[in-house]
Structures are given as structure tokens and as C-alpha cells.
Design a protein around this motif. Structure first.
Motif, mmCIF file in Angstrom:
data_model
loop_
_atom_site.group_PDB
_atom_site.id
_atom_site.type_symbol
_atom_site.label_atom_id
_atom_site.label_comp_id
_atom_site.label_asym_id
_atom_site.label_seq_id
_atom_site.Cartn_x
_atom_site.Cartn_y
_atom_site.Cartn_z
ATOM 1 N N LEU A 96 0.867 -1.176 0.000
ATOM 2 C CA LEU A 96 0.000 0.000 0.000
ATOM 3 C C LEU A 96 0.908 1.232 0.000
ATOM 4 O O LEU A 96 1.103 1.873 1.038
ATOM 5 N N PRO A 97 1.479 1.547 -1.161
ATOM 6 C CA PRO A 97 2.485 2.618 -1.213
ATOM 7 C C PRO A 97 1.891 3.994 -0.961
ATOM 8 O O PRO A 97 0.711 4.255 -1.218
ATOM 9 N N VAL A 98 2.725 4.869 -0.438
ATOM 10 C CA VAL A 98 2.328 6.243 -0.149
ATOM 11 C C VAL A 98 3.401 7.191 -0.670
ATOM 12 O O VAL A 98 4.532 6.799 -0.951
ATOM 13 N N GLU A 99 3.012 8.447 -0.808
ATOM 14 C CA GLU A 99 3.953 9.506 -1.135
ATOM 15 C C GLU A 99 3.543 10.759 -0.375
ATOM 16 O O GLU A 99 2.402 10.868 0.095
ATOM 17 N N LEU A 100 4.475 11.683 -0.250
ATOM 18 C CA LEU A 100 4.199 12.912 0.478
ATOM 19 C C LEU A 100 3.828 14.012 -0.501
ATOM 20 O O LEU A 100 4.589 14.342 -1.418
ATOM 21 N N GLN A 101 2.638 14.581 -0.311
ATOM 22 C CA GLN A 101 2.150 15.705 -1.088
ATOM 23 C C GLN A 101 2.156 16.953 -0.202
ATOM 24 O O GLN A 101 2.300 16.853 1.015
ATOM 25 N N PRO A 102 1.993 18.156 -0.789
ATOM 26 C CA PRO A 102 1.924 19.360 0.057
ATOM 27 C C PRO A 102 0.842 19.287 1.133
ATOM 28 O O PRO A 102 0.986 19.880 2.209
ATOM 29 N N SER A 103 -0.214 18.539 0.855
ATOM 30 C CA SER A 103 -1.309 18.418 1.831
ATOM 31 C C SER A 103 -1.077 17.322 2.860
ATOM 32 O O SER A 103 -1.834 17.203 3.818
ATOM 33 N N GLY A 104 -0.041 16.491 2.658
ATOM 34 C CA GLY A 104 0.247 15.412 3.595
ATOM 35 C C GLY A 104 0.493 14.091 2.882
ATOM 36 O O GLY A 104 0.660 14.040 1.657
ATOM 37 N N TRP A 105 0.487 13.014 3.643
ATOM 38 C CA TRP A 105 0.733 11.690 3.081
ATOM 39 C C TRP A 105 -0.491 11.201 2.312
ATOM 40 O O TRP A 105 -1.620 11.387 2.733
ATOM 41 N N ARG A 106 -0.214 10.544 1.161
ATOM 42 C CA ARG A 106 -1.295 10.124 0.262
ATOM 43 C C ARG A 106 -0.990 8.741 -0.308
ATOM 44 O O ARG A 106 0.151 8.432 -0.667
ATOM 45 N N LEU A 107 -2.029 7.899 -0.394
ATOM 46 C CA LEU A 107 -1.904 6.616 -1.074
ATOM 47 C C LEU A 107 -1.634 6.853 -2.551
ATOM 48 O O LEU A 107 -2.189 7.772 -3.158
ATOM 49 N N THR A 108 -0.795 6.009 -3.132
ATOM 50 C CA THR A 108 -0.396 6.234 -4.513
ATOM 51 C C THR A 108 -0.095 4.904 -5.185
ATOM 52 O O THR A 108 -0.187 3.840 -4.567
ATOM 53 N N GLY A 109 0.269 4.949 -6.454
ATOM 54 C CA GLY A 109 0.537 3.732 -7.201
ATOM 55 C C GLY A 109 1.884 3.117 -6.900
ATOM 56 O O GLY A 109 2.085 1.915 -7.069
ATOM 57 N N ARG A 110 2.842 3.934 -6.478
ATOM 58 C CA ARG A 110 4.173 3.426 -6.151
ATOM 59 C C ARG A 110 4.785 4.302 -5.066
ATOM 60 O O ARG A 110 4.420 5.468 -4.933
ATOM 61 N N PRO A 111 5.719 3.748 -4.293
ATOM 62 C CA PRO A 111 6.270 4.514 -3.167
ATOM 63 C C PRO A 111 6.992 5.775 -3.632
ATOM 64 O O PRO A 111 7.707 5.765 -4.635
ATOM 65 N N GLY A 112 6.792 6.855 -2.884
ATOM 66 C CA GLY A 112 7.495 8.084 -3.175
ATOM 67 C C GLY A 112 8.856 8.137 -2.499
ATOM 68 O O GLY A 112 9.213 7.283 -1.693
ATOM 69 N N ARG A 113 9.609 9.170 -2.813
ATOM 70 C CA ARG A 113 10.956 9.319 -2.281
ATOM 71 C C ARG A 113 10.954 9.403 -0.756
ATOM 72 O O ARG A 113 11.820 8.846 -0.085
ATOM 73 N N ASP A 114 9.965 10.087 -0.215
ATOM 74 C CA ASP A 114 9.957 10.291 1.233
ATOM 75 C C ASP A 114 9.671 9.009 2.001
ATOM 76 O O ASP A 114 10.177 8.830 3.111
ATOM 77 N N VAL A 115 8.880 8.117 1.439
ATOM 78 C CA VAL A 115 8.633 6.862 2.150
ATOM 79 C C VAL A 115 9.871 5.968 2.090
ATOM 80 O O VAL A 115 10.155 5.205 3.013
#
Length: 336
Positions: free
Chosen positions: A65-84
Motif C-alpha cells: 500500500l504505497p504512499v507519497e508525500l504531497q503538500p497536503s500530507g501523506w497520500r496513497l499512490t501507485g508506487r512509493p514516493g521518495r519520502d517513504v
């Protein structure tokens, strides 16, 4: 009853809630091991940046269940972001430090993760609203968290094989989830309340999967004691200053059921520390008001700061943890 309950710590014990100031995990862990030898915890250092905060650190444990960091906070996404990925690296480094400094430790050791309901209220869906809005997404989040936490507990056990692991689920947002007061992404509305049995079931799934000694930290008003007991919590961590003196039944029933109380007695930010007697007095007063034997106090109560210490100075952290240890010893050795 508490007389028949088993607590992993010795009577007269103190511990911390979780977070510490600074960016050096080795220094933070040395402070914890030195000031809290009876029940040390793995410190969290949110000053290190994204992925070191409570939500990001736990989001890094999610499985499939990958996540990434957006300006609004952590968000579920299709692939892990750099911050995770950074969160993964920091956790691995923290565990390396734990193994180096405490690998031969034997006794209770506490680790902390964000609980499923606070996490669901913080992490966004791919389209931008909170995961809490979508029951199906919440079920996926709970399942992913349960598997990830179980892996995390197993890894800590591997690093410190002589430790009995206590798992603290941080749920400061749970009362708002139950009350239907969590704002939508726009902030103009509120998400519907989650029913108690549903919330209890979600917590229970994580508790049962982890296989560690479970406690829940909720530094908010309206702590749902009965729900937490029903979910399998063997300990409940609260801010003592928020305990109302007009409604003792829920906390009294919790004590009577043998559930341990982790009582926060000192602020999490710099302040002039009250005397030892003044710090211990509210704990004694609560116990007496509820009518429980003094002899159980030192066994069933663990003394802590009210919340995390990330916003405090290093000098205050040392002083506060030392004072918590002194209060715990006083409550056990010298009941008035």
C-alpha cells in the motif's frame, strides 16, 4: 482483577511516550536507556524531516500500500514516493542503532506506531480526500498496517532477542473519529462518525496480528476506555491532566479489569518541573478517589510524560524522564 494480571515491568517503573528532539538516534537512545532502564522505548525523531513523523514513519511500514508525500500530507499512490523510501532507511538505521546499543538487553522494550484510525484520518486517498471517508480503503489500510506491524515487531525481536516487546498504538485521533469531528480535505465539512464496533474491530486486527504486549496511547479528551479494552489493549496511556474528576466510572472499570495505566504527569515541552511530591500527588489522588488499594498503584501504573517530547529541549527531556522515574519509584516504595 489486577492481582492476577501479569505486567512485563517491575513495580515502580517509568517510560516515555515516544518522540524526542534532535536528529541523532544513538544519542536519543542513550538517554532513554540511561533514564528509563526499567522500560526503555525506541525513540522517534521527527526533527529529521518527512518520514520521521508519526504518520510517515508508520506509513513506511505499510505492506503493498504505497504512499507519497504531497503538500497536503501523506497520500496513497501507485508506487512509493521518495519520502517513504527515506522513512524505510531511517527505520532501518534506528534498528541498527538499537541492536548496537541494546542488543543484549533483557526485559520489556516498547516500540510505537500510529494506530489505524489516526492513520486513516491522516493519510489521503489518491484523489485527495481522507482514507477515513472510504470504508473499503480503511479495511485495506488496516490489513496492510497489521501485516507491516507484525513484520516490524518480528524485526525488533530479532535485533533484541532478550526483550519482551510492548507495542504502543498511538491513537490521538480516535475520539474525533468516533465523534464524527474529523474534517474533510476541504475543511468545510466533517466525515461521518465511525461506529464503535467497527473501530474496535480495526484496532483488534492490528493488536492480534502484532503478537506483542499491546497498549494504546490517546492523549486526548474522551478516551474510549471500554472500546480499547474490547480491542485487546492491556495498557492505556493517557494525559493525566485531561482525566475528568466528574466521571470516574470508565477509568475505574479499566483499573478493575487489570488494565495497566500509563499516566502522563509532566508536560511535553519545557517548563519548570514541580516538586517530586507535587508531581506524584495527582496520581495518588486519582487512585484514592477510585478506592483501589495503594499496594496495586506501583504495579499497575507506569509513569510517563503527558505526550511526546519532540518539542522539548534535550536538558528538559533528561530532567523530565528522571522525574518520571523518581515519581514511579515513590509511588511504589512510599505510599502515603
Amino acid at each position: 482483577m489486577a492481582e492476577n494480571a501479569r505486567y512485563p515491568w517491575s513495580p515502580g517503573t517509568a517510560t516515555g511516550v515516544g518522540s524526542h528532539p534532535g536528529q541523532d538516534p544513538a544519542e536519543a537512545l542513550r538517554v532513554v536507556l540511561g533514564e528509563l532502564p526499567g522500560l526503555p522505548h525506541l525513540p522517534e525523531l521527527p526533527d529529521r524531516g518527512p518520514g520521521a513523523d508519526m504518520v510517515g514513519r508508520t506509513a513506511g511500514l505499510l505492506v503493498d500500500l504505497p504512499v507519497e508525500l504531497q503538500p497536503s500530507g501523506w497520500r496513497l499512490t501507485g508506487r512509493p514516493g521518495r519520502d517513504v523510501r527515506r522513512a524505510h532507511d531511517r527505520m532501518a538505521h534506528d534498528l541498527d542503532v538499537l541492536e548496537e546499543l541494546a542488543g543484549t538487553y533483557e526485559g520489556p522494550l516498547k516500540i510505537q506506531v500510529c494506530g489505524p484510525w489516526t492513520l486513516a484520518a491522516a493519510v489521503e486517498l489518491p484523489h485527495g480526500d481522507r482514507t477515513l471517508k472510504d470504508p473499503g480503503a480503511v479495511r485495506d489500510l488496516v490489513a496492510s498496517l497489521a501485516e507491516g506491524v507484525a513484520r516490524h515487531v518480528a524485526e525488533v525481536r530479532r535485533r533484541v532477542p532478550g526483550a519482551e516487546i510492548l507495542l504502543q498504538l498511538d491513537e490521538p485521533g480516535l475520539p474525533a473519529v468516533l465523534a464524527g469531528s474529523v474534517p474533510t480535505a476541504s475543511g468545510f465539512s466533517r466525515l461521518p462518525a465511525v461506529e464503535g464496533p467497527v473501530a474496535e474491530d480495526g484496532l483488534r486486527r492490528v493488536v492480534e496480528a502484532a503478537g506483542a504486549w499491546p497498549l494504546v496511547h490517546c492523549c486526548a479528551r474522551d478516551v474510549p476506555y471500554a472500546l480499547l479494552r474490547g480491542a485487546g489493549a492491556k495498557g492505556i496511556s493517557i494525559d493525566l491532566s485531561l482525566v475528568p474528576d466528574r466521571d470516574d466510572d470508565p477509568i475505574g472499570e479499566t483499573i478493575d479489569a487489570g488494565i495497566a495505566l500509563f499516566l502522563g504527569v509532566l508536560p511535553g515541552t519545557d517548563t519548570a518541573l514541580p516538586s517530586l511530591q507535587a508531581t506524584a500527588a495527582p496520581v495518588r489522588e486519582l487512585w484514592r478517589r477510585l478506592g483501589f488499594p495503594e499496594g496495586r498503584l506501583g504495579e499497575q501504573v507506569v509513569v510517563t510524560p503527558a505526550c511526546g517530547l519532540a518539542g522539548a529541549s534535550p536538558a528538559y527531556v533528561r530532567a523530565a524522564l528522571k522525574r518520571c522515574r523518581e515519581v514511579a519509584r515513590t509511588l511504589h516504595e512510599a505510599p502515603e
